[in-house]
Write a protein that holds these residues in place. Structure first.
Motif, mmCIF file in Angstrom:
data_model
loop_
_atom_site.group_PDB
_atom_site.id
_atom_site.type_symbol
_atom_site.label_atom_id
_atom_site.label_comp_id
_atom_site.label_asym_id
_atom_site.label_seq_id
_atom_site.Cartn_x
_atom_site.Cartn_y
_atom_site.Cartn_z
ATOM 1 N N HIS A 67 10.043 53.683 39.059
ATOM 2 C CA HIS A 67 11.632 53.463 39.086
ATOM 3 C C HIS A 67 12.062 52.276 39.734
ATOM 4 O O HIS A 67 13.041 51.684 39.288
ATOM 5 C CB HIS A 67 12.249 55.086 39.324
ATOM 6 C CG HIS A 67 11.935 55.959 38.242
ATOM 7 N ND1 HIS A 67 12.375 55.929 37.003
ATOM 8 C CD2 HIS A 67 11.358 57.049 38.351
ATOM 9 C CE1 HIS A 67 12.111 57.154 36.480
ATOM 10 N NE2 HIS A 67 11.060 57.649 37.119
ATOM 11 N N GLN A 68 11.587 52.108 41.058
ATOM 12 C CA GLN A 68 12.058 51.043 41.938
ATOM 13 C C GLN A 68 11.709 49.811 41.135
ATOM 14 O O GLN A 68 12.641 48.987 41.057
ATOM 15 C CB GLN A 68 11.511 51.083 43.099
ATOM 16 C CG GLN A 68 12.010 52.184 44.007
ATOM 17 C CD GLN A 68 11.161 52.188 45.465
ATOM 18 O OE1 GLN A 68 10.261 51.788 45.492
ATOM 19 N NE2 GLN A 68 11.810 53.027 46.235
ATOM 20 N N ASP A 69 10.623 49.586 40.417
ATOM 21 C CA ASP A 69 10.092 48.405 39.676
ATOM 22 C C ASP A 69 11.024 48.105 38.350
ATOM 23 O O ASP A 69 11.565 46.999 38.339
ATOM 24 C CB ASP A 69 8.817 48.460 39.122
ATOM 25 C CG ASP A 69 7.889 48.216 40.224
ATOM 26 O OD1 ASP A 69 7.961 47.865 41.600
ATOM 27 O OD2 ASP A 69 6.523 48.633 39.852
ATOM 28 N N GLN A 70 11.377 49.103 37.935
ATOM 29 C CA GLN A 70 12.292 49.210 36.626
ATOM 30 C C GLN A 70 13.948 48.555 36.946
ATOM 31 O O GLN A 70 14.369 47.994 36.431
ATOM 32 C CB GLN A 70 12.244 50.512 35.861
ATOM 33 C CG GLN A 70 11.239 50.850 35.211
ATOM 34 C CD GLN A 70 11.155 52.151 34.683
ATOM 35 O OE1 GLN A 70 11.830 53.090 34.718
ATOM 36 N NE2 GLN A 70 10.019 52.453 33.675
ATOM 37 N N ASP A 71 14.130 49.342 38.192
ATOM 38 C CA ASP A 71 15.844 49.021 38.803
ATOM 39 C C ASP A 71 15.576 47.667 39.022
ATOM 40 O O ASP A 71 16.477 46.879 38.982
ATOM 41 C CB ASP A 71 15.743 49.704 39.847
ATOM 42 C CG ASP A 71 16.229 51.406 39.494
ATOM 43 O OD1 ASP A 71 16.183 51.644 38.188
ATOM 44 O OD2 ASP A 71 16.126 52.211 40.423
ATOM 45 N N ARG A 72 14.508 46.946 39.795
ATOM 46 C CA ARG A 72 14.394 45.606 40.303
ATOM 47 C C ARG A 72 14.611 44.749 38.988
ATOM 48 O O ARG A 72 15.281 43.893 39.011
ATOM 49 C CB ARG A 72 13.075 45.441 41.222
ATOM 50 C CG ARG A 72 13.091 43.960 41.651
ATOM 51 C CD ARG A 72 11.944 43.723 42.377
ATOM 52 N NE ARG A 72 10.915 43.684 41.216
ATOM 53 C CZ ARG A 72 9.676 44.528 41.554
ATOM 54 N NH1 ARG A 72 9.643 45.199 42.451
ATOM 55 N NH2 ARG A 72 8.707 44.534 40.784
ATOM 56 N N ASP A 73 13.720 45.148 38.043
ATOM 57 C CA ASP A 73 13.812 44.285 36.755
ATOM 58 C C ASP A 73 14.886 44.328 36.000
ATOM 59 O O ASP A 73 15.605 43.277 35.592
ATOM 60 C CB ASP A 73 12.596 44.901 35.875
ATOM 61 C CG ASP A 73 11.425 44.609 36.263
ATOM 62 O OD1 ASP A 73 11.118 43.839 37.117
ATOM 63 O OD2 ASP A 73 10.420 45.091 35.698
#
Length: 97
Positions: A67-73
């Motif tokens: 989820h953090q990766d998706q938020d960062r993207d």
């Protein structure tokens, strides 16, 4: 009535439901007590299932990281779109051009 009962595949749930077999031998006035016992037994079975179905160790961390990766993207894409969009009147970015 008991001819319609099928096994659930869970021995604990089947044991709780087996109380319904007594209904045929009891007066209707006693059925509510039997239903209450069966219901309570099924509640205990379900609550113990909740306790046993916690995610395996490390799974929550993997979900959080994903989820953090998706938020960062999403943040990166939004920032990129903001950079290339023409400023609107009154936009604070207008002062720096």
């Amino acid at each position: 009535m008991t001819d319609l009962l099928e096994e659930t595949g869970d021995g604990r749930a089947d044991a709780a439901l087996s109380g319904l077999a007594r209904l045929g031998a009891l007066p209707v006035s006693a059925h509510a007590d039997v239903f209450e016992e069966v219901f309570t037994g099924l509640e205990h079975v379900l609550s113990s299932v909740d306790d046993r179905t916690s995610p395996p160790p490390g799974t929550a961390d993997q979900d959080r990281d994903q989820h953090q990766d998706q938020d960062r993207d999403q943040d990166r894409d939004r920032d990129r779109d903001r950079r290339w969009a023409p400023p609107r009147p009154g936009d604070p970015r207008e002062r720096y051009r």
